[in-house]
Design a protein around this motif. Structure first.
Motif, mmCIF file in Angstrom:
data_model
loop_
_atom_site.group_PDB
_atom_site.id
_atom_site.type_symbol
_atom_site.label_atom_id
_atom_site.label_comp_id
_atom_site.label_asym_id
_atom_site.label_seq_id
_atom_site.Cartn_x
_atom_site.Cartn_y
_atom_site.Cartn_z
ATOM 1 N N THR A 1 -7.560 26.411 14.246
ATOM 2 C CA THR A 1 -8.354 27.176 13.372
ATOM 3 C C THR A 1 -9.359 27.786 14.198
ATOM 4 O O THR A 1 -9.523 27.818 15.323
ATOM 5 C CB THR A 1 -9.277 25.934 12.558
ATOM 6 N N GLU B 1 -21.126 29.995 12.383
ATOM 7 C CA GLU B 1 -22.234 29.102 12.860
ATOM 8 C C GLU B 1 -21.916 28.179 14.141
ATOM 9 O O GLU B 1 -22.815 28.023 15.252
ATOM 10 C CB GLU B 1 -22.567 28.113 11.800
ATOM 11 N N GLU C 1 -8.570 34.012 4.709
ATOM 12 C CA GLU C 1 -8.887 32.614 5.925
ATOM 13 C C GLU C 1 -8.527 31.263 5.400
ATOM 14 O O GLU C 1 -8.978 30.994 4.359
ATOM 15 C CB GLU C 1 -10.432 32.807 6.325
ATOM 16 N N GLU D 1 -11.853 22.692 8.036
ATOM 17 C CA GLU D 1 -12.927 22.038 8.489
ATOM 18 C C GLU D 1 -13.586 21.365 7.260
ATOM 19 O O GLU D 1 -14.091 22.138 6.420
ATOM 20 C CB GLU D 1 -13.997 23.072 9.040
ATOM 21 N N SER E 1 -16.648 20.058 6.486
ATOM 22 C CA SER E 1 -18.173 20.719 6.221
ATOM 23 C C SER E 1 -17.810 22.042 5.500
ATOM 24 O O SER E 1 -18.587 22.073 4.252
ATOM 25 C CB SER E 1 -19.005 20.672 7.205
ATOM 26 N N ARG E 2 -16.992 22.825 5.780
ATOM 27 C CA ARG E 2 -17.134 24.325 5.304
ATOM 28 C C ARG E 2 -16.112 24.130 3.709
ATOM 29 O O ARG E 2 -16.644 24.849 2.875
ATOM 30 C CB ARG E 2 -16.170 25.142 6.145
ATOM 31 N N GLY F 1 -16.239 28.596 11.904
ATOM 32 C CA GLY F 1 -17.133 29.577 11.408
ATOM 33 C C GLY F 1 -17.974 30.232 12.482
ATOM 34 O O GLY F 1 -18.331 29.761 13.683
ATOM 35 N N THR G 1 -9.584 31.354 1.438
ATOM 36 C CA THR G 1 -10.508 32.613 0.958
ATOM 37 C C THR G 1 -10.123 33.801 1.140
ATOM 38 O O THR G 1 -9.240 34.058 2.036
ATOM 39 C CB THR G 1 -12.233 32.426 1.197
ATOM 40 N N SER H 1 -18.688 22.622 1.288
ATOM 41 C CA SER H 1 -19.519 23.489 0.946
ATOM 42 C C SER H 1 -18.905 24.668 -0.352
ATOM 43 O O SER H 1 -19.669 25.019 -1.078
ATOM 44 C CB SER H 1 -19.860 24.517 2.244
ATOM 45 N N LEU H 2 -17.766 24.919 -0.080
ATOM 46 C CA LEU H 2 -16.947 25.948 -0.874
ATOM 47 C C LEU H 2 -16.743 25.066 -2.528
ATOM 48 O O LEU H 2 -16.824 25.599 -3.087
ATOM 49 C CB LEU H 2 -15.711 26.283 -0.372
ATOM 50 N N ILE I 1 -9.063 27.691 5.459
ATOM 51 C CA ILE I 1 -10.257 26.663 6.100
ATOM 52 C C ILE I 1 -9.781 25.128 5.933
ATOM 53 O O ILE I 1 -9.429 24.836 4.997
ATOM 54 C CB ILE I 1 -11.538 26.861 5.255
ATOM 55 N N TRP J 1 -20.989 18.526 15.287
ATOM 56 C CA TRP J 1 -19.924 18.826 14.717
ATOM 57 C C TRP J 1 -18.977 17.873 14.871
ATOM 58 O O TRP J 1 -18.663 17.219 15.990
ATOM 59 C CB TRP J 1 -19.213 20.221 14.845
#
Length: 280
Positions: A55, A60, A235, A239, A241-242, A58, A228, A245-246, A237, A42
């Protein structure tokens, strides 16, 4: 006599406790933030933000940290407690609101209610009252929510794209006139040059955001953040990568939605089903 309980001096606030444990474990392990990023895959800055409390990350990444430090389940448990802290949700939402005010573009997906930026006073009042808000607090919150609409109405208003699930248009207010005014407001909003409005009909079928309302903000520095939420939690977000993805899920939903022209016609048809205010 029973042994005395050891006082660790650790914070009792879930979020702070989680961040403290992250810092302690990394220090004991002798890792730098950059090394941690290289080993786990990461961006190292994410771990710095988690350790500062900016933050939570997540599940993972938290599971990966548990494995790296040999603390099976410890960090994940602390993370779950931090995520479940309602105080943190309020803090995250306040931070989202501050970022929203400086956004250069916005795009949302609404599951069951119009986004706050497009709500009328009547809708906001009934929706907030349904959560148990009463009296002067209700008046203040309605005023604050309506005040957010200025963001889209000013001369330099940012571009705003919104996808409304059909459920938004099917979930009517008890006050028929207030509901009619809300639907009319959505039609008017769809005519503005800075607003692009889509309707996602039920016929589109299952998709990746069925139970998640999501908001994206593009900031002046080029970053994109997401927020979200559902009925019990929200939350912020940051980050990369997250967020990406969204965004992919959002793009897939947009591909299923009606075009802006067809969406406007859809809302107008819905408006025909709403009774007019009786004449006096």
């Amino acid at each position: 006599m029973p042994p005395r309980r050891v006082v660790t001096g650790r914070s009792r606030q879930p979020r702070q406790r989680f961040a403290e444990e992250l810092r302690l474990l990394r220090s004991r392990n002798g890792d730098s933030l950059r090394k941690l990023g290289e080993v786990l895959g990461w961006d190292w800055s994410l771990f710095g933000k988690m350790e500062s409390g900016e933050t939570l990350g997540g599940p993972e990444v938290v599971q990966a940290l548990d494995q790296h430090y040999g603390t099976p389940g410890l960090l994940l448990t602390l993370w779950e407690l931090a995520v479940g802290d309602p105080t943190q949700f309020r803090e995250q939402y306040r931070r989202y609101m501050a970022l929203e005010a400086e956004a250069v573009s916005l795009w949302h997906y609404a599951v069951s209610a119009p986004p706050g930026l497009l709500q009328t006073g009547g809708y906001a009042r009934e929706a907030l009252a349904a959560d148990g808000t009463r009296g002067e607090e209700l008046n203040q919150q309605v005023e604050a929510r309506i005040g957010r609409r200025e963001l889209l109405e000013r001369d330099d208003a940012p571009p705003f794209r919104i996808i409304l699930s059909e459920a938004v248009l099917r979930t009517q207010l008890r006050d028929a006139q207030a509901w009619r005014e809300q639907v009319e407001h959505l039609v008017e909003a769809s005519d503005r040059s800075n607003i692009t409005l889509h309707v996602l009909p039920f016929s589109a079928g299952p998709h990746g955001l069925m139970n998640t309302a999501v908001k994206f903000l593009r900031l002046p520095d080029g970053r994109t953040v997401a927020y979200t939420e559902n009925d019990v939690r929200g939350e912020l977000i940051e980050e990369t990568s997250r967020v990406e993805s969204l965004q992919r899920l959002y793009d897939a939903v947009r591909d299923l939605a009606l075009s802006p022209v067809k969406s406007r016609k859809f809302i107008l048809r819905m408006l025909e089903e709403v009774p007019c205010e009786p004449s006096t």
